[in-house]
Scaffold this motif. Structure first.
Motif, PDB file in Angstrom:
ATOM      1  N   MET A  50       0.821  -1.216   0.000  1.00 27.39           N
ATOM      2  CA  MET A  50       0.000   0.000   0.000  1.00 27.39           C
ATOM      3  C   MET A  50       0.855   1.267   0.000  1.00 27.39           C
ATOM      4  O   MET A  50       0.470   2.285   0.565  1.00 27.39           O
ATOM      5  CB  MET A  50      -1.021  -0.019   1.137  1.00 27.39           C
ATOM      6  N   ARG A  53      -2.224   3.098  -3.228  1.00 32.42           N
ATOM      7  CA  ARG A  53      -3.451   2.418  -2.863  1.00 32.42           C
ATOM      8  C   ARG A  53      -4.620   3.206  -3.423  1.00 32.42           C
ATOM      9  O   ARG A  53      -4.456   4.307  -3.910  1.00 32.42           O
ATOM     10  CB  ARG A  53      -3.547   2.285  -1.351  1.00 32.42           C
ATOM     11  N   GLY A  54      -5.780   2.571  -3.419  1.00 30.48           N
ATOM     12  CA  GLY A  54      -6.941   3.179  -4.061  1.00 30.48           C
ATOM     13  C   GLY A  54      -7.144   2.510  -5.409  1.00 30.48           C
ATOM     14  O   GLY A  54      -6.183   2.353  -6.177  1.00 30.48           O
ATOM     15  N   PRO A  56      -8.383   3.165  -8.502  1.00 30.06           N
ATOM     16  CA  PRO A  56      -7.862   3.699  -9.775  1.00 30.06           C
ATOM     17  C   PRO A  56      -6.340   3.794  -9.810  1.00 30.06           C
ATOM     18  O   PRO A  56      -5.714   3.517 -10.829  1.00 30.06           O
ATOM     19  CB  PRO A  56      -8.498   5.088  -9.865  1.00 30.06           C
ATOM     20  N   ARG A  90      -3.374  -7.262  -5.228  1.00 35.06           N
ATOM     21  CA  ARG A  90      -4.554  -6.856  -4.446  1.00 35.06           C
ATOM     22  C   ARG A  90      -5.784  -6.936  -5.358  1.00 35.06           C
ATOM     23  O   ARG A  90      -6.276  -5.939  -5.854  1.00 35.06           O
ATOM     24  CB  ARG A  90      -4.418  -5.427  -3.900  1.00 35.06           C
ATOM     25  N   CYS A 164     -12.928   6.265   4.400  1.00 30.77           N
ATOM     26  CA  CYS A 164     -11.689   5.892   3.753  1.00 30.77           C
ATOM     27  C   CYS A 164     -11.202   7.018   2.833  1.00 30.77           C
ATOM     28  O   CYS A 164     -11.848   8.072   2.716  1.00 30.77           O
ATOM     29  CB  CYS A 164     -11.800   4.565   2.991  1.00 30.77           C
ATOM     30  N   ASN A 165     -10.071   6.796   2.218  1.00 28.01           N
ATOM     31  CA  ASN A 165      -9.524   7.845   1.347  1.00 28.01           C
ATOM     32  C   ASN A 165      -9.848   7.486  -0.091  1.00 28.01           C
ATOM     33  O   ASN A 165      -9.279   6.536  -0.644  1.00 28.01           O
ATOM     34  CB  ASN A 165      -8.019   7.968   1.539  1.00 28.01           C
ATOM     35  N   ALA A 166     -10.802   8.223  -0.629  1.00 18.21           N
ATOM     36  CA  ALA A 166     -11.085   8.148  -2.070  1.00 18.21           C
ATOM     37  C   ALA A 166     -10.683   9.498  -2.656  1.00 18.21           C
ATOM     38  O   ALA A 166     -11.429  10.143  -3.386  1.00 18.21           O
ATOM     39  CB  ALA A 166     -12.556   7.831  -2.321  1.00 18.21           C
ATOM     40  N   ALA A 170      -5.699   8.443  -3.935  1.00 16.95           N
ATOM     41  CA  ALA A 170      -6.224   7.102  -4.231  1.00 16.95           C
ATOM     42  C   ALA A 170      -6.435   6.935  -5.735  1.00 16.95           C
ATOM     43  O   ALA A 170      -6.878   5.892  -6.203  1.00 16.95           O
ATOM     44  CB  ALA A 170      -7.545   6.872  -3.495  1.00 16.95           C
ATOM     45  N   THR A 171      -6.120   7.999  -6.459  1.00 18.69           N
ATOM     46  CA  THR A 171      -6.288   8.015  -7.920  1.00 18.69           C
ATOM     47  C   THR A 171      -5.039   8.698  -8.478  1.00 18.69           C
ATOM     48  O   THR A 171      -4.092   8.969  -7.738  1.00 18.69           O
ATOM     49  CB  THR A 171      -7.542   8.838  -8.304  1.00 18.69           C
ATOM     50  N   THR A 176     -12.012  10.510  -6.258  1.00 22.35           N
ATOM     51  CA  THR A 176     -13.384  10.276  -6.731  1.00 22.35           C
ATOM     52  C   THR A 176     -14.354  10.933  -5.745  1.00 22.35           C
ATOM     53  O   THR A 176     -14.963  11.942  -6.050  1.00 22.35           O
ATOM     54  CB  THR A 176     -13.667   8.761  -6.868  1.00 22.35           C
ATOM     55  N   GLN A 203      -6.926   5.343   6.748  1.00 19.41           N
ATOM     56  CA  GLN A 203      -6.737   6.079   5.493  1.00 19.41           C
ATOM     57  C   GLN A 203      -7.292   7.502   5.563  1.00 19.41           C
ATOM     58  O   GLN A 203      -6.912   8.367   4.779  1.00 19.41           O
ATOM     59  CB  GLN A 203      -7.415   5.349   4.319  1.00 19.41           C
ATOM     60  N   GLY A 241     -16.024   6.402  -1.914  1.00 17.16           N
ATOM     61  CA  GLY A 241     -15.497   5.827  -3.152  1.00 17.16           C
ATOM     62  C   GLY A 241     -15.949   4.381  -3.260  1.00 17.16           C
ATOM     63  O   GLY A 241     -16.844   3.938  -2.531  1.00 17.16           O
ATOM     64  N   LYS A 254     -14.141   0.046   1.246  1.00 21.80           N
ATOM     65  CA  LYS A 254     -13.418  -0.201   2.486  1.00 21.80           C
ATOM     66  C   LYS A 254     -14.358  -0.641   3.607  1.00 21.80           C
ATOM     67  O   LYS A 254     -15.473  -0.104   3.724  1.00 21.80           O
ATOM     68  CB  LYS A 254     -12.693   1.078   2.916  1.00 21.80           C
ATOM     69  N   PHE A 330     -12.633  -5.195   3.139  1.00 21.29           N
ATOM     70  CA  PHE A 330     -13.707  -4.505   2.413  1.00 21.29           C
ATOM     71  C   PHE A 330     -15.056  -5.063   2.874  1.00 21.29           C
ATOM     72  O   PHE A 330     -15.130  -6.128   3.515  1.00 21.29           O
ATOM     73  CB  PHE A 330     -13.542  -4.732   0.892  1.00 21.29           C
TER      74      PHE A 330
HETATM   75  C1  LIG Z   1     -10.973   5.855  -5.273  1.00 21.13           C
HETATM   76  S1  LIG Z   1     -10.861   4.221  -4.761  1.00 21.13           S
HETATM   77  C2  LIG Z   1     -10.558   4.433  -3.088  1.00 21.13           C
HETATM   78  C3  LIG Z   1     -10.887   3.205  -2.315  1.00 21.13           C
HETATM   79  O1  LIG Z   1      -9.696   2.432  -2.133  1.00 21.13           O
HETATM   80  C4  LIG Z   1      -9.492   2.305  -0.756  1.00 21.13           C
HETATM   81  O2  LIG Z   1      -8.976   1.071  -0.415  1.00 21.13           O
HETATM   82  P1  LIG Z   1      -7.419   0.938  -0.035  1.00 21.13           P
HETATM   83  O3  LIG Z   1      -7.039   2.168   0.726  1.00 21.13           O
HETATM   84  O4  LIG Z   1      -7.395  -0.325   0.772  1.00 21.13           O
HETATM   85  O5  LIG Z   1      -6.702   0.799  -1.362  1.00 21.13           O
HETATM   86  C5  LIG Z   1     -10.847   2.476  -0.142  1.00 21.13           C
HETATM   87  O6  LIG Z   1     -11.635   1.323  -0.248  1.00 21.13           O
HETATM   88  C6  LIG Z   1     -11.365   3.611  -0.965  1.00 21.13           C
HETATM   89  O7  LIG Z   1     -12.737   3.803  -0.928  1.00 21.13           O
END
Ligand SMILES: CSC[C@H]1O[C@H](OP(=O)(O)O)[C@H](O)[C@@H]1O
Length: 364
Positions: A50, A53-54, A56, A90, A164-166, A170-171, A176, A203, A241, A254, A330
């Motif tokens: 990570m 991460r995210g 996209p 992942r 969470c971080n969208a 995360a992009t 998003t 996040q 997100g 998440k 998730f």
């Molecule tokens: C814009 S997608 C972001 C989405 O991804 C995050 O998961 P992770 O931090 O484990 O990669 C999280 O579920 C966010 O909503």
């Protein structure tokens, strides 16, 4: 978006180093560290650990990983090996499979001598498309925020909750769920964002870092405070997100998203999901039954990482020795709890009819 006044994307190609550069998110929000991603193992480590991460961003990173694979060995066999190697990092976020499949579909028909250059160009396209998709999601989500603001006394903030971080990290850029927030802030709309901590990786400390850097008012709250705030009329809308949304609009995101959606439904709070089209899994309808949810292991939940009073990034154990942790990464929110999906083409119902009408060219 901006970091101390300088614009960054979350990844970029350094032509001088001839290598992908990423923000190593493991050190945020306390330290801003970037790194080169040079080997295929580096790409896998970046996703698994990570550092990126995210959904996209994972997809865009994998596209650059496939480009490296083609520079190493552009054969069909190596392409298939790279596909498996990167996909196994992942797999829940569908953007990973989407990006790898898009690369494979584009590259297989080409002469092997042309594949490396074509793969790098495609990776650039995927990254640039992500930025524009998210910018459009922001403009479409802005309409929802403007509608709420219009019903409030002038200057009273629109109160949004996100989980969470969208965000832009995360992009590739904009984010998003955060893109409508950035567009609303830039349009002069007063905002206050409730930022769920999002255990166990917290996040939303990243979202706090993002929003703070952009001058958007926010309050960091425990994951379990959101329902209380909604019960007491403190939340105008929830925007999250998604890592994978099914063809009927079930939303995998998440862990903890489902609980926010239940609280929103119970309190009549609109619950919207920012959904870029590459995050739609057209092969699955029932998300609860058919999306496998991976447990990310107990150390993420029995320890917590942070900065100590000496300014050192460290992790500390929060549970007794011998206590085991359960860590499903998730959950899936059924479409009945989703008010609408904010896509790059507009806002649609969380339903098969809504998504196929919005994306007739993609739904198959
Ligand atoms: C814009 S997608 C972001 C989405 O991804 C995050 O998961 P992770 O931090 O484990 O990669 C999280 O579920 C966010 O909503």
């Amino acid at each position: 978006m901006k970091v101390d006044g300088t614009h960054y994307r979350s990844l970029w190609w350094d032509a001088k180093k001839d290598a992908l550069q990423i923000i190593d998110q493991r050190w945020l929000p306390h330290e801003f560290r970037t790194q080169s991603v040079v080997t295929l193992q580096d790409f896998a480590d970046a996703i698994i650990q990570m550092r990126v991460r995210g959904a996209p961003l994972i997809g865009a990173t994998a596209a650059y990983g496939m480009a490296l694979a083609m520079f190493i060995d552009p054969s069909d066999a190596h392409m298939a090996q790279a596909w498996e190697f990167l996909h196994n990092t992942r797999p829940t976020a569908i953007n990973l499979r989407w990006a790898l499949n898009r690369c494979q579909t584009a590259l297989l028909p080409l002469p092997v001598a042309d594949r490396a250059g074509a793969a790098l160009a495609l990776a650039h396209d995927i990254a640039n498309e992500d930025v524009e998709i998210n910018r459009q999601i922001g403009l479409n989500g802005l309409n929802l925020i403007q509608d709420i603001a219009a019903k409030k006394p002038s200057g009273e903030p629109v109160r949004l909750l996100t989980h969470c971080n969208a965000g832009w990290i995360a992009t590739v850029d904009w984010g998003t769920a955060t893109s409508p927030m950035y567009h609303a802030h830039n349009a002069g709309i007063a905002l206050h964002i409730w930022v769920d901590e999002t255990r166990p990786r917290n996040q939303d400390a990243l979202t706090s870092w993002e929003l703070g850097s952009h001058g958007i008012a926010h309050t960091y709250i425990t994951d379990n405070a959101g329902g209380h705030l909604m019960q007491h009329g403190q939340v105008d809308m929830v925007i999250t997100g998604t890592d994978r949304t099914t063809r009927r609009g079930d939303v995998c995101n998440k862990i903890g998203t489902y609980l926010k959606a239940l609280a929103a439904h119970d309190n009549g709070v609109p619950f919207y999901v920012a959904l870029p089209s590459p995050t739609i899994d057209w092969t699955v309808a029932d998300g609860v039954a058919d999306i496998p949810i991976k447990d990310r292991g107990e150390r993420e939940i029995t320890y917590v990482m942070g900065r100590n009073n000496a300014g050192q990034i460290t992790e500390v154990q929060v549970t007794p020795d011998g206590t085991h942790g359960g860590n499903p990464a998730f959950d899936v929110t059924p479409n009945r709890l989703v008010s609408g999906l904010i896509t790059e083409r507009g806002i649609c119902d969380a339903s098969e009819a809504g998504l196929t009408a919005m994306f007739p060219d993609l739904s198959g």
